[in-house]
Design a protein around this motif. Structure first.
Motif, PDB file in Angstrom:
ATOM      1  N   ILE A  98      -1.552  -4.059  -6.682  1.00  0.00           N
ATOM      2  CA  ILE A  98      -0.943  -2.979  -7.806  1.00  0.00           C
ATOM      3  C   ILE A  98      -0.846  -4.222  -9.049  1.00  0.00           C
ATOM      4  O   ILE A  98       0.014  -4.738  -8.831  1.00  0.00           O
ATOM      5  N   THR A  99      -1.614  -3.464 -10.298  1.00  0.00           N
ATOM      6  CA  THR A  99      -1.160  -4.662 -11.075  1.00  0.00           C
ATOM      7  C   THR A  99       0.217  -3.984 -11.721  1.00  0.00           C
ATOM      8  O   THR A  99       1.093  -2.903 -11.438  1.00  0.00           O
ATOM      9  N   PRO A 100       1.101  -4.863 -12.710  1.00  0.00           N
ATOM     10  CA  PRO A 100       1.754  -4.647 -13.320  1.00  0.00           C
ATOM     11  C   PRO A 100       2.592  -3.054 -14.536  1.00  0.00           C
ATOM     12  O   PRO A 100       2.636  -2.517 -14.627  1.00  0.00           O
TER      13      PRO A 100
ATOM     14  N   HIS B 185       6.799  -9.325  -5.538  1.00  0.00           N
ATOM     15  CA  HIS B 185       7.179  -7.857  -5.685  1.00  0.00           C
ATOM     16  C   HIS B 185       6.691  -7.509  -6.630  1.00  0.00           C
ATOM     17  O   HIS B 185       8.088  -6.940  -7.617  1.00  0.00           O
ATOM     18  N   ILE B 186       5.833  -6.800  -7.330  1.00  0.00           N
ATOM     19  CA  ILE B 186       6.051  -6.582  -8.448  1.00  0.00           C
ATOM     20  C   ILE B 186       6.766  -4.679  -8.168  1.00  0.00           C
ATOM     21  O   ILE B 186       6.565  -3.877  -7.152  1.00  0.00           O
ATOM     22  N   HIS B 187       7.859  -4.968  -8.433  1.00  0.00           N
ATOM     23  CA  HIS B 187       8.818  -4.033  -8.340  1.00  0.00           C
ATOM     24  C   HIS B 187       9.673  -2.415 -10.144  1.00  0.00           C
ATOM     25  O   HIS B 187       9.931  -3.363 -11.731  1.00  0.00           O
ATOM     26  N   ASN B 188       9.344  -1.276 -10.225  1.00  0.00           N
ATOM     27  CA  ASN B 188       9.882  -1.005 -11.257  1.00  0.00           C
ATOM     28  C   ASN B 188      11.777  -0.472 -10.600  1.00  0.00           C
ATOM     29  O   ASN B 188      11.720  -0.432 -10.029  1.00  0.00           O
ATOM     30  N   HIS B 189      12.152  -0.335 -11.762  1.00  0.00           N
ATOM     31  CA  HIS B 189      13.555  -0.662 -12.085  1.00  0.00           C
ATOM     32  C   HIS B 189      14.112   0.680 -12.751  1.00  0.00           C
ATOM     33  O   HIS B 189      13.307   1.130 -14.776  1.00  0.00           O
ATOM     34  N   PHE B 190      15.535   2.124 -12.780  1.00  0.00           N
ATOM     35  CA  PHE B 190      15.278   2.991 -13.416  1.00  0.00           C
ATOM     36  C   PHE B 190      16.707   3.437 -13.859  1.00  0.00           C
ATOM     37  O   PHE B 190      17.216   2.788 -12.828  1.00  0.00           O
ATOM     38  N   VAL B 191      17.213   3.375 -15.017  1.00  0.00           N
ATOM     39  CA  VAL B 191      18.354   3.869 -14.863  1.00  0.00           C
ATOM     40  C   VAL B 191      19.016   5.192 -15.331  1.00  0.00           C
ATOM     41  O   VAL B 191      18.136   5.240 -16.421  1.00  0.00           O
ATOM     42  N   VAL B 192      19.528   6.098 -15.118  1.00  0.00           N
ATOM     43  CA  VAL B 192      18.959   7.551 -15.697  1.00  0.00           C
ATOM     44  C   VAL B 192      21.173   7.794 -15.615  1.00  0.00           C
ATOM     45  O   VAL B 192      21.789   7.536 -15.173  1.00  0.00           O
ATOM     46  N   ASN B 193      20.696   8.513 -16.797  1.00  0.00           N
ATOM     47  CA  ASN B 193      22.171   8.910 -17.392  1.00  0.00           C
ATOM     48  C   ASN B 193      22.696  10.264 -15.807  1.00  0.00           C
ATOM     49  O   ASN B 193      22.117  10.950 -15.942  1.00  0.00           O
TER      50      ASN B 193
ATOM     51  N   GLU C  56       0.051   7.012  -2.387  1.00  0.00           N
ATOM     52  CA  GLU C  56      -1.177   8.045  -1.988  1.00  0.00           C
ATOM     53  C   GLU C  56      -2.521   8.046  -2.772  1.00  0.00           C
ATOM     54  O   GLU C  56      -3.076   8.083  -2.763  1.00  0.00           O
ATOM     55  N   GLU C  57      -2.183   9.090  -3.828  1.00  0.00           N
ATOM     56  CA  GLU C  57      -2.939   9.304  -5.088  1.00  0.00           C
ATOM     57  C   GLU C  57      -3.305   8.136  -5.656  1.00  0.00           C
ATOM     58  O   GLU C  57      -4.819   8.411  -5.966  1.00  0.00           O
ATOM     59  N   HIS C  58      -2.922   7.331  -5.530  1.00  0.00           N
ATOM     60  CA  HIS C  58      -3.027   5.670  -6.309  1.00  0.00           C
ATOM     61  C   HIS C  58      -4.027   4.930  -5.354  1.00  0.00           C
ATOM     62  O   HIS C  58      -4.129   3.569  -5.597  1.00  0.00           O
ATOM     63  N   GLY C  59      -3.833   5.436  -4.137  1.00  0.00           N
ATOM     64  CA  GLY C  59      -4.708   4.938  -2.872  1.00  0.00           C
ATOM     65  C   GLY C  59      -3.643   3.141  -2.672  1.00  0.00           C
ATOM     66  O   GLY C  59      -4.117   2.273  -2.216  1.00  0.00           O
ATOM     67  N   LEU C  60      -1.929   2.979  -2.725  1.00  0.00           N
ATOM     68  CA  LEU C  60      -0.796   1.844  -2.200  1.00  0.00           C
ATOM     69  C   LEU C  60      -0.639   2.979  -1.142  1.00  0.00           C
ATOM     70  O   LEU C  60      -0.252   3.962   0.065  1.00  0.00           O
ATOM     71  N   SER C  61       0.041   1.940  -0.713  1.00  0.00           N
ATOM     72  CA  SER C  61       0.193   2.032   0.636  1.00  0.00           C
ATOM     73  C   SER C  61       1.793   2.485   0.044  1.00  0.00           C
ATOM     74  O   SER C  61       2.570   1.744  -0.252  1.00  0.00           O
ATOM     75  N   PHE C  62       2.390   3.190   1.539  1.00  0.00           N
ATOM     76  CA  PHE C  62       3.762   3.508   1.045  1.00  0.00           C
ATOM     77  C   PHE C  62       4.527   3.469   2.850  1.00  0.00           C
ATOM     78  O   PHE C  62       3.499   3.752   3.568  1.00  0.00           O
ATOM     79  N   LEU C  63       5.569   3.390   2.977  1.00  0.00           N
ATOM     80  CA  LEU C  63       6.066   3.731   4.168  1.00  0.00           C
ATOM     81  C   LEU C  63       6.349   5.323   4.590  1.00  0.00           C
ATOM     82  O   LEU C  63       6.739   5.949   3.706  1.00  0.00           O
ATOM     83  N   GLU C  64       5.516   5.125   5.766  1.00  0.00           N
ATOM     84  CA  GLU C  64       5.702   6.525   6.760  1.00  0.00           C
ATOM     85  C   GLU C  64       6.968   7.085   7.066  1.00  0.00           C
ATOM     86  O   GLU C  64       7.141   6.349   7.274  1.00  0.00           O
ATOM     87  N   GLU C  65       7.963   8.521   7.566  1.00  0.00           N
ATOM     88  CA  GLU C  65       8.948   7.995   7.987  1.00  0.00           C
ATOM     89  C   GLU C  65       8.415   9.065   9.204  1.00  0.00           C
ATOM     90  O   GLU C  65       7.399   9.832   9.475  1.00  0.00           O
ATOM     91  N   LYS C  66       8.975   8.312   9.879  1.00  0.00           N
ATOM     92  CA  LYS C  66       8.790   8.000  11.955  1.00  0.00           C
ATOM     93  C   LYS C  66       9.997  10.075  11.920  1.00  0.00           C
ATOM     94  O   LYS C  66      11.141   9.752  11.426  1.00  0.00           O
ATOM     95  N   GLU C  67       9.909  10.620  12.555  1.00  0.00           N
ATOM     96  CA  GLU C  67      10.264  12.062  13.214  1.00  0.00           C
ATOM     97  C   GLU C  67      11.028  12.046  13.822  1.00  0.00           C
ATOM     98  O   GLU C  67      11.336  10.409  14.558  1.00  0.00           O
ATOM     99  N   THR C  68      12.750  12.606  13.320  1.00  0.00           N
ATOM    100  CA  THR C  68      13.762  11.969  14.102  1.00  0.00           C
ATOM    101  C   THR C  68      14.286  12.647  14.078  1.00  0.00           C
ATOM    102  O   THR C  68      14.910  13.547  13.658  1.00  0.00           O
ATOM    103  N   PRO C  69      15.138  14.091  16.042  1.00  0.00           N
ATOM    104  CA  PRO C  69      15.904  14.625  15.886  1.00  0.00           C
ATOM    105  C   PRO C  69      17.522  14.852  15.450  1.00  0.00           C
ATOM    106  O   PRO C  69      17.934  15.878  15.328  1.00  0.00           O
TER     107      PRO C  69
END
Length: 201
Positions: A98-100, A131-139, A168-181
């Motif tokens: 991804i680009t910045p 690794h390009i990454h975003n930060h968020f600060v939320v009140n 997924e909408e932007h065609g990027l990789s993401f970590l899929e959640e594994k099912e767990t009991p």
């Protein structure tokens, strides 16, 4: 091989101003020349935020130039200056995928969807590492009614789910959640609860 897109969030109980200063640090968020393309990306004109010209720093419901002051004014208005002051979240992307500019737009979209209707948020994109990454600060306090953001498994699950959908909408990789009991670590279980991420108290 680089990591998939991931998210995380944790509370800020002191020195919210220091967290904001770290997140918006010009040395970490400096634009690399392709920021003019931001205006050409799909969805840009629909977003409600300010963007500084030199850095990948945007704001929702507050100023990019004085976010700490705006957040503290909200706390003063509702008499909630103590306790949890805010939340610091991140969104990391796979190296080289991804680009910045794209990362920043995606970060703003994520912030809009999960916090934008009730909370003041700063979104920044750090470009000073592989690794390009975003930060968020939320009140922690809503400017709408003074209620506090409830950070819990439900809101964390929604943050992950929204991140996955947008990536997924932007065609990027993401970590899929594994099912767990074990429902206590199965975030899909929490997504089955009522559909309001920012349940307040």
């Amino acid at each position: 091989r680089g990591r998939m897109a991931t998210t995380g969030i944790w509370k800020v109980e002191k020195r919210l101003d220091h967290v904001i200063d770290y997140v918006i640090n010009p040395e970490k968020t400096m634009k690399d020349g392709d920021y003019q393309e931001l205006h050409k990306l799909d969805g840009y004109e629909k977003l409600n935020y300010e963007t500084e010209e030199e850095c990948f720093v945007s704001s929702l419901n507050c100023s990019t130039h004085r976010p700490y002051k705006d957040m503290m004014l909200t706390k003063e208005l509702y008499g909630k200056k103590s306790g949890i002051l805010g939340y610091h979240a991140f969104q990391s992307f796979k190296e080289g995928e991804i680009t910045p500019t794209q990362a920043h737009l995606i970060g703003v979209k994520l912030a809009e969807e999960i916090w934008g209707d009730r909370f003041e948020v700063i979104v920044s994109t750090h470009t000073n590492c592989k690794h390009i990454h975003n930060h968020f600060v939320v009140n922690s306090v809503s400017f709408v009614d003074g209620k506090k953001f409830n950070s819990c498994r439900k809101s964390t699950a929604l943050l992950r789910s929204l991140n996955d959908r947008i990536c997924e909408e932007h065609g990027l990789s993401f970590l899929e959640e594994k099912e767990t009991p074990n429902k206590h670590i199965n975030f899909k279980y929490y997504l089955g609860y009522d559909n309001y991420s920012t349940r307040t108290k």
